[in-house]
Design an enzyme around this catalytic site. Structure first.
Site, PDB file in Angstrom:
ATOM      1  N   ARG A  24       0.828  -1.215   0.000  1.00  0.00           N
ATOM      2  CA  ARG A  24       0.000   0.000   0.000  1.00  0.00           C
ATOM      3  C   ARG A  24       0.858   1.259   0.000  1.00  0.00           C
ATOM      4  NH1 ARG A  24      -1.400   1.373   6.105  1.00  0.00           N
ATOM      5  NH2 ARG A  24       0.371   0.400   7.132  1.00  0.00           N
ATOM      6  N   THR A 134      11.776   2.900   9.582  1.00  0.00           N
ATOM      7  CA  THR A 134      11.422   2.339   8.283  1.00  0.00           C
ATOM      8  C   THR A 134      11.817   3.252   7.131  1.00  0.00           C
ATOM      9  OG1 THR A 134       9.581   1.097   9.215  1.00  0.00           O
ATOM     10  CG2 THR A 134       9.499   1.536   6.855  1.00  0.00           C
ATOM     11  N   LYS A 159      15.023  -0.382   8.745  1.00  0.00           N
ATOM     12  CA  LYS A 159      14.116  -1.419   8.242  1.00  0.00           C
ATOM     13  C   LYS A 159      13.701  -1.000   6.835  1.00  0.00           C
ATOM     14  CE  LYS A 159       9.829  -3.861   9.257  1.00  0.00           C
ATOM     15  NZ  LYS A 159       8.747  -4.078  10.256  1.00  0.00           N
ATOM     16  N   LYS A 161      11.992  -1.290   3.250  1.00  0.00           N
ATOM     17  CA  LYS A 161      10.878  -1.906   2.536  1.00  0.00           C
ATOM     18  C   LYS A 161      11.323  -2.324   1.137  1.00  0.00           C
ATOM     19  CE  LYS A 161       7.610  -1.411   5.648  1.00  0.00           C
ATOM     20  NZ  LYS A 161       6.921  -2.576   6.248  1.00  0.00           N
ATOM     21  N   ASP A 189      12.005  -5.906   4.691  1.00  0.00           N
ATOM     22  CA  ASP A 189      10.608  -6.305   4.847  1.00  0.00           C
ATOM     23  C   ASP A 189       9.919  -6.239   3.492  1.00  0.00           C
ATOM     24  OD1 ASP A 189       8.030  -6.821   5.602  1.00  0.00           O
ATOM     25  OD2 ASP A 189       7.778  -5.010   6.823  1.00  0.00           O
ATOM     26  N   GLU A 217      11.854 -10.134   6.522  1.00  0.00           N
ATOM     27  CA  GLU A 217      10.512 -10.209   7.101  1.00  0.00           C
ATOM     28  C   GLU A 217       9.442 -10.432   6.032  1.00  0.00           C
ATOM     29  OE1 GLU A 217       7.541  -7.136   9.433  1.00  0.00           O
ATOM     30  OE2 GLU A 217       9.672  -7.083   9.950  1.00  0.00           O
ATOM     31  N   ASP A 242       5.229 -11.794   9.778  1.00  0.00           N
ATOM     32  CA  ASP A 242       4.482 -10.624  10.242  1.00  0.00           C
ATOM     33  C   ASP A 242       2.998 -10.823   9.932  1.00  0.00           C
ATOM     34  OD1 ASP A 242       3.348  -8.201  10.863  1.00  0.00           O
ATOM     35  OD2 ASP A 242       4.625  -6.985   9.590  1.00  0.00           O
ATOM     36  N   LYS A 266       2.471  -7.287  16.690  1.00  0.00           N
ATOM     37  CA  LYS A 266       1.813  -5.978  16.629  1.00  0.00           C
ATOM     38  C   LYS A 266       0.478  -6.043  17.368  1.00  0.00           C
ATOM     39  CE  LYS A 266       3.885  -4.713  12.194  1.00  0.00           C
ATOM     40  NZ  LYS A 266       3.656  -4.621  10.738  1.00  0.00           N
TER      41      LYS A 266
END
Length: 275
Positions: A24, A134, A159, A161, A189, A217, A242, A266
């Site tokens: 997204r 991130t 982290k 993406k 991730d 991840e 996750d 989470k």
């Protein structure tokens, strides 16, 4: 300390920079603030972050679910908080983000009533913890620029993406590593963005190139547990789950089949601190 009323307030905050993942793109931060009033001087606060592509919840569904939870637990006494949490979790199926928001507010009340920080109530200590920051999915140059900026701000764990384009992902990681060197450690991730063989290819290629990555991840689709195990068994790189893990039951199954080395926990997924 009895629960008198539970109310919600949607919050919308425009982001200075879009947050992008393989799943997204977010331009506005949406949240639902939950307020739990009691017959004492204490008020508890929690919040829920709607992420429809992960938890299936929206601002509207969270607001309605919290109202339903309120009907179920209003009037209950937090002196018997175990019963309150049990009713919170049993009064409706799923809706974990809504449950988490109320759960947080109840824990906030319990800590305030005892006059201690929540981490002490949960048995924690004051040892400092390091958090990652991130780096959103974007062009190579933009991700390098963002990585340098976060490093300058004092973050030492990135982290990053990735997902949807293995070759470009490898280029992203190589260029970021060149930019930050040994000053920051890297985690990646993919947010379900690769096929199993693509994930194995990326993992092996970054190892061949000497790109130091701590962990990978959620490389594959959340419901494909066997694919996650396939990736893990073919890489030396630790593989974390996750979106695959919402509960202890799912965590145990992933461990049973050897699919993960670790889990990203989470509150929006598991329904709060109690769970």
């Amino acid at each position: 300390m009895k629960i008198r009323r539970i109310t919600t307030k949607p919050i919308s905050i425009p982001l200075k920079q879009a947050f992008k993942t393989a799943l997204r793109t977010v331009n506005t931060l949406e949240n639902v603030l939950v307020r739990v009033e009691t017959d004492s001087d204490f008020t508890g606060y929690g919040s829920a972050a709607p992420t429809a592509v992960i938890t299936g919840e929206t601002v509207g569904s969270i607001t309605d679910a919290v109202a339903h939870i309120g009907t179920a637990i209003e009037g209950m006494d937090l002196a018997g908080h175990e019963l309150v949490f049990q009713r919170l979790n049993s009064c409706l199926v799923a809706n974990n983000s809504a449950k988490a928001a109320v759960d947080m507010a109840l824990y906030d009340l319990l800590a305030k009533s005892l006059g201690i920080p929540l981490y002490q109530l949960l048995g924690g200590n004051i040892q400092p913890l390091k958090t990652d920051i991130t780096i959103s999915l974007d062009s190579v140059d933009k991700m390098v620029e963002d990585s340098r900026a976060r490093l300058a701000e004092g973050f030492t764990i990135l982290k990053i993406k990735v997902g949807n384009n293995p070759e470009l992902d490898i280029e992203r990681l190589e260029q970021i590593h060149r930019a930050v060197g040994s000053e920051a450690s890297m985690r990646i991730d993919a947010n379900q963005g690769w096929q199993p063989k693509e994930a194995v290819y990326v993992g092996r290629e970054i190892a061949r190139r000497g790109i130091p990555v701590e962990l990978m991840e959620q490389p594959v689709a959340a419901h494909r547990y066997r694919d996650l195990a396939y990736v893990r068994k073919r890489l030396m790189l630790p593989v974390y789950g996750d979106e695959s893990v919402f509960s202890g039951t799912e965590a145990l199954e992933l461990i049973r089949i050897g699919a993960v080395d670790g889990i990203n926990i989470k509150l929006m997924k598991c329904g709060g601190i109690y769970n």
